[in-house]
Design a protein around this motif. Structure first.
Motif, PDB file in Angstrom:
ATOM      1  N   GLU A  33     -16.343 -31.491  36.249  1.00 28.85           N
ATOM      2  CA  GLU A  33     -16.979 -30.171  36.249  1.00 28.85           C
ATOM      3  C   GLU A  33     -16.269 -29.232  37.221  1.00 28.85           C
ATOM      4  O   GLU A  33     -16.003 -28.071  36.895  1.00 28.85           O
ATOM      5  CB  GLU A  33     -18.458 -30.308  36.620  1.00 28.85           C
ATOM      6  CG  GLU A  33     -19.212 -28.992  36.543  1.00 28.85           C
ATOM      7  CD  GLU A  33     -20.684 -29.159  36.854  1.00 28.85           C
ATOM      8  OE1 GLU A  33     -21.500 -28.513  36.173  1.00 28.85           O
ATOM      9  OE2 GLU A  33     -21.028 -29.934  37.781  1.00 28.85           O
ATOM     10  N   LEU A  59     -14.296 -25.727  36.012  1.00 26.81           N
ATOM     11  CA  LEU A  59     -15.106 -24.557  36.355  1.00 26.81           C
ATOM     12  C   LEU A  59     -14.328 -23.244  36.325  1.00 26.81           C
ATOM     13  O   LEU A  59     -14.851 -22.236  35.834  1.00 26.81           O
ATOM     14  CB  LEU A  59     -15.769 -24.770  37.724  1.00 26.81           C
ATOM     15  CG  LEU A  59     -16.968 -23.888  38.034  1.00 26.81           C
ATOM     16  CD1 LEU A  59     -18.065 -24.057  36.998  1.00 26.81           C
ATOM     17  CD2 LEU A  59     -17.498 -24.191  39.425  1.00 26.81           C
ATOM     18  N   ASP A 101     -18.760 -35.189  38.184  1.00 24.32           N
ATOM     19  CA  ASP A 101     -18.752 -34.096  39.160  1.00 24.32           C
ATOM     20  C   ASP A 101     -17.347 -33.532  39.341  1.00 24.32           C
ATOM     21  O   ASP A 101     -17.153 -32.310  39.396  1.00 24.32           O
ATOM     22  CB  ASP A 101     -19.296 -34.572  40.516  1.00 24.32           C
ATOM     23  CG  ASP A 101     -20.780 -34.889  40.483  1.00 24.32           C
ATOM     24  OD1 ASP A 101     -21.488 -34.398  39.575  1.00 24.32           O
ATOM     25  OD2 ASP A 101     -21.236 -35.647  41.363  1.00 24.32           O
ATOM     26  N   ARG A 114     -23.151 -30.109  30.972  1.00 21.72           N
ATOM     27  CA  ARG A 114     -22.262 -29.516  31.976  1.00 21.72           C
ATOM     28  C   ARG A 114     -20.824 -29.310  31.498  1.00 21.72           C
ATOM     29  O   ARG A 114     -20.125 -28.433  32.005  1.00 21.72           O
ATOM     30  CB  ARG A 114     -22.269 -30.386  33.230  1.00 21.72           C
ATOM     31  CG  ARG A 114     -23.624 -30.366  33.926  1.00 21.72           C
ATOM     32  CD  ARG A 114     -23.839 -31.519  34.886  1.00 21.72           C
ATOM     33  NE  ARG A 114     -22.830 -31.644  35.912  1.00 21.72           N
ATOM     34  CZ  ARG A 114     -22.823 -32.606  36.832  1.00 21.72           C
ATOM     35  NH1 ARG A 114     -23.793 -33.518  36.844  1.00 21.72           N
ATOM     36  NH2 ARG A 114     -21.873 -32.664  37.735  1.00 21.72           N
ATOM     37  N   ILE A 115     -20.362 -30.123  30.538  1.00 17.37           N
ATOM     38  CA  ILE A 115     -18.965 -30.066  30.113  1.00 17.37           C
ATOM     39  C   ILE A 115     -18.849 -29.697  28.627  1.00 17.37           C
ATOM     40  O   ILE A 115     -18.219 -28.711  28.265  1.00 17.37           O
ATOM     41  CB  ILE A 115     -18.246 -31.417  30.353  1.00 17.37           C
ATOM     42  CG1 ILE A 115     -18.437 -31.922  31.787  1.00 17.37           C
ATOM     43  CG2 ILE A 115     -16.763 -31.307  29.975  1.00 17.37           C
ATOM     44  CD1 ILE A 115     -17.824 -31.066  32.868  1.00 17.37           C
TER      45      ILE A 115
END
Length: 200
Positions: free
Chosen positions: A74, A78, A71, A137-138
């Protein structure tokens, strides 16, 4: 003395969890998968029973550590994924942000190294979902930026090279007790000067 409110209990719980997570990351860097709950308790300056209250075993603790690190990773990258500029610039910004986060936050380094090692130190299949989330996500957004801005034919290879370089530089600093601060800007400049030279 009046009993604590729900909010006070929650605040204490959050403080304890932060202590435990920070200590777990430090112990993991020292001992790897050999860490034990009691090692974490000593590092956090908490009773063994207190840490055990939150985590029944080290694998549960490490799982939480890695999810939390995902988390934070990310959140750190971002701005590169959503910011302005061309894909090449975004890839460079992503790399700088990721390296800075690795240097500042040992749990992010641990997560990236663990993903690179394909979770081979961890038993069973409990990390398949974490690996999948990391990809989604990455890794894959980074690969897509590389495909658009640098390497349309083998973007995964370039992404792996960049991730490996960032993890390796951080590991050298951590495990060899290099006292000087990592030059994140210089490292990323060097990586990208090599990539751009290859592209010419």
């Amino acid at each position: 003395m009046s009993p604590r409110t729900k909010e006070q209990n929650e605040a204490i719980r959050e403080i304890r969890m932060n202590q435990i997570m920070q200590a777990a990351a430090e112990v993991y860097l020292e001992k790897g998968i050999q860490l034990e709950i009691r090692d974490v308790a000593v590092k956090a300056e908490l009773g063994y029973g207190t840490v055990y209250h939150y985590y029944k075993n080290k694998h549960m603790l490490l799982e939480d550590l890695l999810w939390d690190a995902l988390d934070r990773t990310e959140s750190a990258v971002l701005p590169a994924l959503t910011g302005d500029g061309g894909s090449l610039l975004k890839v460079e910004v992503f790399s700088r942000l990721l390296l800075r986060k690795c240097i500042q936050d040992p749990s992010v380094f641990i997560m990236l190294k663990t993903v690179a090692d394909n979770f081979h130190h961890f038993p069973g299949n409990r990390f398949i979902k974490l690996s999948s989330e990391f990809q989604e996500r990455i890794y894959l957004p980074f690969v897509e930026l590389i495909r658009e801005g640098i390497d349309p034919t083998t973007p995964e290879k370039t992404a792996n090279l960049i991730f490996g370089s960032l993890v390796g530089c951080t590991a050298l600093n951590i495990h060899h007790n290099i006292q000087s601060e990592i030059d994140a800007e210089g490292i990323v400049d060097m990586i990208f000067s090599g990539i751009q030279a290859k592209e010419r």
